[in-house]
Write an enzyme that holds these catalytic residues in place. Structure first.
Site, PDB file in Angstrom:
ATOM      1  N   SER A   1      68.539  25.357  -1.432  1.00 57.88           N
ATOM      2  CA  SER A   1      68.534  26.293  -0.294  1.00 57.88           C
ATOM      3  C   SER A   1      67.463  27.366  -0.398  1.00 57.88           C
ATOM      4  CB  SER A   1      69.870  27.026  -0.187  1.00 57.88           C
ATOM      5  OG  SER A   1      70.933  26.139  -0.164  1.00 57.88           O
TER       6      SER A   1
ATOM      7  N   THR B   1      71.566  30.130  -1.128  1.00 53.85           N
ATOM      8  CA  THR B   1      70.705  31.240  -0.710  1.00 53.85           C
ATOM      9  C   THR B   1      71.043  32.465  -1.526  1.00 53.85           C
ATOM     10  OG1 THR B   1      70.465  30.493   1.540  1.00 53.85           O
ATOM     11  CG2 THR B   1      70.299  32.865   1.196  1.00 53.85           C
TER      12      THR B   1
ATOM     13  N   THR C   1      65.509  32.426   1.113  1.00 57.56           N
ATOM     14  CA  THR C   1      66.149  31.159   1.466  1.00 57.56           C
ATOM     15  C   THR C   1      65.144  30.182   2.088  1.00 57.56           C
ATOM     16  OG1 THR C   1      68.009  30.209   2.702  1.00 57.56           O
ATOM     17  CG2 THR C   1      66.751  31.879   3.837  1.00 57.56           C
TER      18      THR C   1
ATOM     19  N   ARG D   1      63.056  27.404  13.516  1.00 54.51           N
ATOM     20  CA  ARG D   1      64.313  28.162  13.424  1.00 54.51           C
ATOM     21  C   ARG D   1      64.222  29.227  12.313  1.00 54.51           C
ATOM     22  NH1 ARG D   1      68.336  29.378   9.313  1.00 54.51           N
ATOM     23  NH2 ARG D   1      70.313  29.737  10.357  1.00 54.51           N
TER      24      ARG D   1
ATOM     25  N   THR E   1      75.263  35.735   3.329  1.00 56.88           N
ATOM     26  CA  THR E   1      74.863  34.342   3.188  1.00 56.88           C
ATOM     27  C   THR E   1      75.764  33.499   4.085  1.00 56.88           C
ATOM     28  OG1 THR E   1      74.581  32.523   1.597  1.00 56.88           O
ATOM     29  CG2 THR E   1      76.365  34.049   1.164  1.00 56.88           C
ATOM     30  N   GLY E   2      75.314  32.293   4.383  1.00 57.48           N
ATOM     31  CA  GLY E   2      76.093  31.445   5.276  1.00 57.48           C
ATOM     32  C   GLY E   2      75.343  31.182   6.568  1.00 57.48           C
TER      33      GLY E   2
HETATM   34  C1  SD4 Z   1      70.367  30.942   6.997  1.00 58.96           C
HETATM   35  N1  SD4 Z   1      71.823  32.456   5.844  1.00 58.96           N
HETATM   36  O1  SD4 Z   1      69.208  30.569   7.057  1.00 58.96           O
HETATM   37  C2  SD4 Z   1      70.903  31.386   5.641  1.00 58.96           C
HETATM   38  C3  SD4 Z   1      71.499  30.170   4.981  1.00 58.96           C
HETATM   39  C4  SD4 Z   1      72.321  30.442   3.772  1.00 58.96           C
HETATM   40  O2  SD4 Z   1      73.251  29.645   1.872  1.00 58.96           O
HETATM   41  O3  SD4 Z   1      72.771  31.532   3.492  1.00 58.96           O
HETATM   42  N2  SD4 Z   1      72.569  29.447   2.991  1.00 58.96           N
HETATM   43  O4  SD4 Z   1      71.127  30.938   7.958  1.00 58.96           O
END
Ligand code: SD4
Length: 320
Positions: free
Chosen positions: A79, A181, A199, A209, A232-233
């Site tokens: 990631s 991330t 990330t 994106r 994160t997420g």
């Molecule tokens: C995103 N927040 O690009 C990041 C992805 C992430 O663990 O946190 N992955 O949306």
């Protein structure tokens, strides 16, 4: 009264967690102290790199940058940086931001072929009058500042992309159990705060994106008077809720870092009808060295280093 069954279940869970050297954050937090460094997920190597700086009375800004560079260079981390999974057209594109104790900030987004996006973000902060550079501009700026062009697509990531292409599901699949991330927050011996977030974003995302990670206030926010937060997420939800800024503002109003993280997740859930299908985890610290962590689903963990000890903790979560 706690039933015998519940007691045994909880004892068994604690035994499993302690075998994995993971502690529950919501059972007694360690005594607040500084310096400290805290990062999303199981990022021991990153914390140790940051801690080595903090331990020698180094600056929080240097610590968070050093920490973020560890997963950026790790081909096994899918990631972040080198080894990150590509977008649906096969390009690894990176997002990162950094913020220091003076409230200065730098960010790069949609940048290709440069491994250490966090260091480019720092260079944007320190060497330009701007906060954010994107795409080709960020790449050219990096080259002009001594960064090397590198192919970030590893054989493993390429293979994962080729497998994904067989079905090419338009919607990125969110693994609610685990991401990598890194969002990292540090407080140094002078009680100054800094934070970093880096990330490669969602795997197989649309070309162009951009997620929350390079967006100040969404993926990261630092206010030296109050504290810091990172997320994160699924970035789309975090951007809509401006979660990191919200957490810092909630702490300003008197909430503890834990209360602030919980309130921010509750607000995000309220605005996100599909919240059960996605994961978001938030971390926060205040100037006193207290920390908080909360996520939508079970499975969000974080790494905390203080007093020469680095431990992975399991965060409390909204869906029980
Ligand atoms: C995103 N927040 O690009 C990041 C992805 C992430 O663990 O946190 N992955 O949306």
């Amino acid at each position: 009264m706690i039933s015998r069954r519940k007691l045994l279940a909880s004892a068994a869970a604690t035994a499993v967690l302690s075998r994995l050297n993971i502690t529950k954050s919501f059972a007694a937090q360690p005594k607040p102290q500084v310096p400290l460094i805290i990062s999303t997920w199981n990022n021991r190597g990153a914390n140790e790199a940051g801690w080595a700086i903090l331990n020698k009375k180094g600056r929080a800004l240097d610590a968070v940058e050093a920490a973020a560079r560890v997963p950026e260079a790790d081909p096994k981390d899918t990631s972040v940086g080198y080894g990150g999974l590509p977008d649906r057209d096969g390009h690894v594109t990176l997002d990162a931001c950094i913020m220091d104790e003076k409230g200065r900030a730098g960010s790069v987004t949609f940048m290709e072929n440069i491994m250490h996006a966090i260091s480019v973000a720092r260079a944007v902060m320190e060497k330009t009058p701007h906060v954010m550079l994107a795409g080709e501009g960020a790449y050219q700026f990096a080259l002009a500042n001594g960064f090397k062009k590198e192919n970030l697509l590893t054989e493993n990531a390429k293979k994962a992309w080729e497998d994904w292409k067989k079905e090419s599901k338009y919607k990125p699949v969110i693994n609610i159990e685990r991401h990598d991330t890194i969002g990292v927050l540090a407080i140094d011996a002078k009680n100054d705060l800094s934070g970093a977030c880096t990330t490669s974003g969602l795997a197989f995302k649309m070309r162009g994106r951009v997620g929350d990670s390079p967006i100040l206030g969404a993926g990261l926010y630092i206010d030296n008077e109050i504290g810091g937060a990172c997320a994160t997420g699924l970035g789309e939800t975090v951007m809509r809720a401006v979660s990191s800024f919200l957490v810092v503002e909630l702490m300003r109003q008197g909430k503890t870092p834990q209360q602030a993280c919980e309130e921010a997740i509750r607000r995000l859930v309220k605005k996100t009808p599909e919240y059960k299908d996605l994961q978001v985890g938030i971390l926060a610290v205040n100037r006193a060295g207290e920390h908080g962590a909360y996520s939508i689903h079970k499975g969000f963990n974080y790494t905390l280093s203080l007093g020469n000890e680095t431990k992975v903790h399991e965060a409390d979560h909204f869906i029980k």
